[in-house]
Design an enzyme around this catalytic site. Structure first.
Site, PDB file in Angstrom:
ATOM      1  N   TYR A   1       3.300  47.816  30.104  1.00 47.02           N
ATOM      2  CA  TYR A   1       2.519  49.033  30.371  1.00 47.02           C
ATOM      3  C   TYR A   1       1.861  49.526  29.084  1.00 47.02           C
ATOM      4  O   TYR A   1       0.663  49.821  29.046  1.00 47.02           O
ATOM      5  CB  TYR A   1       3.452  50.096  30.954  1.00 47.02           C
ATOM      6  CG  TYR A   1       2.796  51.427  31.246  1.00 47.02           C
ATOM      7  CD1 TYR A   1       1.960  51.590  32.354  1.00 47.02           C
ATOM      8  CD2 TYR A   1       3.024  52.536  30.428  1.00 47.02           C
ATOM      9  CE1 TYR A   1       1.374  52.819  32.630  1.00 47.02           C
ATOM     10  CE2 TYR A   1       2.443  53.768  30.693  1.00 47.02           C
ATOM     11  CZ  TYR A   1       1.622  53.902  31.796  1.00 47.02           C
ATOM     12  OH  TYR A   1       1.034  55.128  32.069  1.00 47.02           O
ATOM     13  N   ALA A   2       2.646  49.608  28.000  1.00 47.10           N
ATOM     14  CA  ALA A   2       2.117  50.095  26.722  1.00 47.10           C
ATOM     15  C   ALA A   2       0.984  49.192  26.240  1.00 47.10           C
ATOM     16  O   ALA A   2      -0.059  49.674  25.766  1.00 47.10           O
ATOM     17  CB  ALA A   2       3.229  50.129  25.678  1.00 47.10           C
ATOM     18  N   ALA A   3       1.169  47.888  26.385  1.00 47.27           N
ATOM     19  CA  ALA A   3       0.130  46.947  25.928  1.00 47.27           C
ATOM     20  C   ALA A   3      -1.158  47.139  26.727  1.00 47.27           C
ATOM     21  O   ALA A   3      -2.257  47.131  26.169  1.00 47.27           O
ATOM     22  CB  ALA A   3       0.639  45.510  26.059  1.00 47.27           C
TER      23      ALA A   3
ATOM     24  N   VAL B   1      -8.852  48.159  42.593  1.00 47.44           N
ATOM     25  CA  VAL B   1      -9.549  47.877  41.324  1.00 47.44           C
ATOM     26  C   VAL B   1      -9.142  46.527  40.721  1.00 47.44           C
ATOM     27  O   VAL B   1      -9.866  45.967  39.899  1.00 47.44           O
ATOM     28  CB  VAL B   1      -9.359  49.000  40.264  1.00 47.44           C
ATOM     29  CG1 VAL B   1      -9.922  50.325  40.744  1.00 47.44           C
ATOM     30  CG2 VAL B   1      -7.913  49.123  39.825  1.00 47.44           C
TER      31      VAL B   1
ATOM     32  N   GLY C   1     -16.511  72.371  47.618  1.00 49.20           N
ATOM     33  CA  GLY C   1     -17.049  71.274  46.807  1.00 49.20           C
ATOM     34  C   GLY C   1     -17.533  70.115  47.665  1.00 49.20           C
ATOM     35  O   GLY C   1     -17.501  70.178  48.895  1.00 49.20           O
TER      36      GLY C   1
HETATM   37  P1  NAD Z   1       0.354  57.939  40.397  1.00 46.90           P
HETATM   38  O1  NAD Z   1       1.155  56.723  40.626  1.00 46.90           O
HETATM   39  O2  NAD Z   1       0.687  59.186  41.108  1.00 46.90           O
HETATM   40  O3  NAD Z   1      -1.194  57.633  40.621  1.00 46.90           O
HETATM   41  C1  NAD Z   1      -1.785  56.407  40.336  1.00 46.90           C
HETATM   42  C2  NAD Z   1      -2.919  56.241  41.296  1.00 46.90           C
HETATM   43  O4  NAD Z   1      -3.534  54.969  41.051  1.00 46.90           O
HETATM   44  C3  NAD Z   1      -2.427  56.226  42.747  1.00 46.90           C
HETATM   45  O5  NAD Z   1      -3.322  56.982  43.537  1.00 46.90           O
HETATM   46  C4  NAD Z   1      -2.511  54.754  43.121  1.00 46.90           C
HETATM   47  O6  NAD Z   1      -2.726  54.519  44.492  1.00 46.90           O
HETATM   48  C5  NAD Z   1      -3.713  54.331  42.302  1.00 46.90           C
HETATM   49  N1  NAD Z   1      -3.761  52.882  42.124  1.00 46.90           N
HETATM   50  C6  NAD Z   1      -2.752  52.063  41.694  1.00 46.90           C
HETATM   51  N2  NAD Z   1      -3.179  50.790  41.735  1.00 46.90           N
HETATM   52  C7  NAD Z   1      -4.465  50.808  42.178  1.00 46.90           C
HETATM   53  C8  NAD Z   1      -5.425  49.807  42.431  1.00 46.90           C
HETATM   54  N3  NAD Z   1      -5.155  48.510  42.232  1.00 46.90           N
HETATM   55  N4  NAD Z   1      -6.659  50.172  42.896  1.00 46.90           N
HETATM   56  C9  NAD Z   1      -6.949  51.479  43.098  1.00 46.90           C
HETATM   57  N5  NAD Z   1      -6.069  52.482  42.890  1.00 46.90           N
HETATM   58  C10 NAD Z   1      -4.837  52.131  42.433  1.00 46.90           C
HETATM   59  O7  NAD Z   1       0.386  58.176  38.834  1.00 46.90           O
HETATM   60  P2  NAD Z   1      -0.172  59.349  37.906  1.00 46.90           P
HETATM   61  O8  NAD Z   1       0.984  59.856  37.163  1.00 46.90           O
HETATM   62  O9  NAD Z   1      -1.063  60.268  38.640  1.00 46.90           O
HETATM   63  O10 NAD Z   1      -1.007  58.444  36.883  1.00 46.90           O
HETATM   64  C11 NAD Z   1      -2.412  58.374  36.872  1.00 46.90           C
HETATM   65  C12 NAD Z   1      -2.835  57.630  35.628  1.00 46.90           C
HETATM   66  O11 NAD Z   1      -2.355  58.322  34.469  1.00 46.90           O
HETATM   67  C13 NAD Z   1      -2.243  56.209  35.527  1.00 46.90           C
HETATM   68  O12 NAD Z   1      -3.207  55.344  34.953  1.00 46.90           O
HETATM   69  C14 NAD Z   1      -1.072  56.379  34.583  1.00 46.90           C
HETATM   70  O13 NAD Z   1      -0.756  55.202  33.908  1.00 46.90           O
HETATM   71  C15 NAD Z   1      -1.589  57.453  33.653  1.00 46.90           C
HETATM   72  N6  NAD Z   1      -0.550  58.216  32.969  1.00 46.90           N
HETATM   73  C16 NAD Z   1       0.377  58.939  33.658  1.00 46.90           C
HETATM   74  C17 NAD Z   1       1.342  59.649  32.975  1.00 46.90           C
HETATM   75  C18 NAD Z   1       2.398  60.483  33.655  1.00 46.90           C
HETATM   76  O14 NAD Z   1       3.312  60.956  32.956  1.00 46.90           O
HETATM   77  N7  NAD Z   1       2.343  60.714  34.948  1.00 46.90           N
HETATM   78  C19 NAD Z   1       1.377  59.616  31.577  1.00 46.90           C
HETATM   79  C20 NAD Z   1       0.408  58.869  30.904  1.00 46.90           C
HETATM   80  C21 NAD Z   1      -0.557  58.182  31.619  1.00 46.90           C
END
Ligand code: NAD
Length: 255
Positions: free
Chosen positions: A163-165, A65, A56
């Site tokens: 977080y929820a909000a 962000v 890829g």
């Molecule tokens: P994770 O913590 O493994 O990944 C989050 C990623 O976001 C990481 O790579 C981190 O470096 C990046 N990140 C954080 N702050 C950042 C910033 N300011 N700028 C750029 N990158 C940033 O978590 P995950 O479980 O892979 O979650 C990914 C997304 O899915 C998140 O938004 C999380 O809220 C959402 N989510 C996760 C779950 C779960 O059960 N794992 C459930 C619902 C939603």
């Protein structure tokens, strides 16, 4: 079906977990993927290398962000380089858990500036190029935005008010932006993952995980690949009539 050849996709927070799985899945369907990271350039490089080794196309781009200026600059550079970004996967997110009485202002600010404002900054900047057809390929127009929300946005959870909000705010934002940009061929949807096995959920004890599994009709925690599959679908041409929706991938935890 669901091919993404010729498209360019940005995955924020794409170096690990759900974001990494999304990046790999989009690239496997033919998209050129930009893997964003904030810390851990090595992990981002490893994610991109794994994509290129599988045949890829991927590159990495570091920015926070939550830092609006840095994000705007980085995204404008990417649009300049690639002509346009066709797909935004606004995945970067953080959770800082704590009961409401203990939630600090600085934690609220960090959560909202990453999860909500970071997503809106990316959407705002990239929408400009998504509104214009590609100069080199006029068939490439419009775009796809996918906001990573959470099952917690709709269910709520003890200790996760902030977080929820922030994740619920993404649902309102996706629906509003979907209405704003529909006439431009840009679709905007939210994904609502349930409990997914990633670093974010690693800190839970086996007892906590067991409690959660009891709440999931399908009887198991989900995988990042299952979220990535939904992401590919929403990013594809085949999902062109879907906008302003929440796609819940949660094993039936919230229906
Ligand atoms: P994770 O913590 O493994 O990944 C989050 C990623 O976001 C990481 O790579 C981190 O470096 C990046 N990140 C954080 N702050 C950042 C910033 N300011 N700028 C750029 N990158 C940033 O978590 P995950 O479980 O892979 O979650 C990914 C997304 O899915 C998140 O938004 C999380 O809220 C959402 N989510 C996760 C779950 C779960 O059960 N794992 C459930 C619902 C939603």
């Amino acid at each position: 079906m669901f091919r993404l050849d010729g498209k360019v996709a940005l995955v924020t927070g794409g170096s690990r977990g759900i974001g990494r799985a999304c990046a790999a899945a989009l690239a496997a369907q033919g998209a050129t993927v930009i893997v964003n990271y904030v810390r851990g350039e090595d992990a981002a490089r490893a994610a991109a290398d794994a994509i290129t080794q599988a045949g890829g196309k991927a590159e990495i781009c570091g920015f926070d962000v939550a830092d609006t200026k840095a994000t705007e600059q980085a995204l404008e550079g990417l649009v300049e380089k690639h002509g346009r970004i066709d797909i935004l996967i606004a995945n970067a997110g953080i959770a800082i858990d704590g009961l409401l009485l203990r939630v600090k202002d600085e934690d609220l600010d960090r959560i909202f500036s990453t999860n909500l404002r970071g997503t809106l900054t990316c959407a705002r900047v990239l929408s400009k190029s998504m509104m214009r057809p590609s100069k080199t390929d006029p068939k490439r127009s419009g775009g796809r935005m996918i906001f990573m929300s959470s099952v917690i946005a709709e269910m709520g959870n003890v200790g996760q008010t902030a977080y929820a909000a922030s994740k619920a705010a993404l649902l309102g934002a996706a629906k509003s932006i979907a209405r704003e940009y529909a006439s431009r061929g840009i679709t905007v949807n939210a994904l609502g993952p349930g409990f997914i096995d990633t670093d974010m959920t690693q800190s839970m004890t086996p007892a906590m995980k067991e409690q959660i599994v009891k709440m999931i009709p399908l009887g198991r925690i989900g995988s990042a690949a299952e979220i990535a599959a939904a992401c590919v679908f929403l990013a594809s041409d085949e999902a062109g009539y879907i906008t302003g929706q929440v796609l819940r991938v949660n094993g039936g935890m919230y229906v």
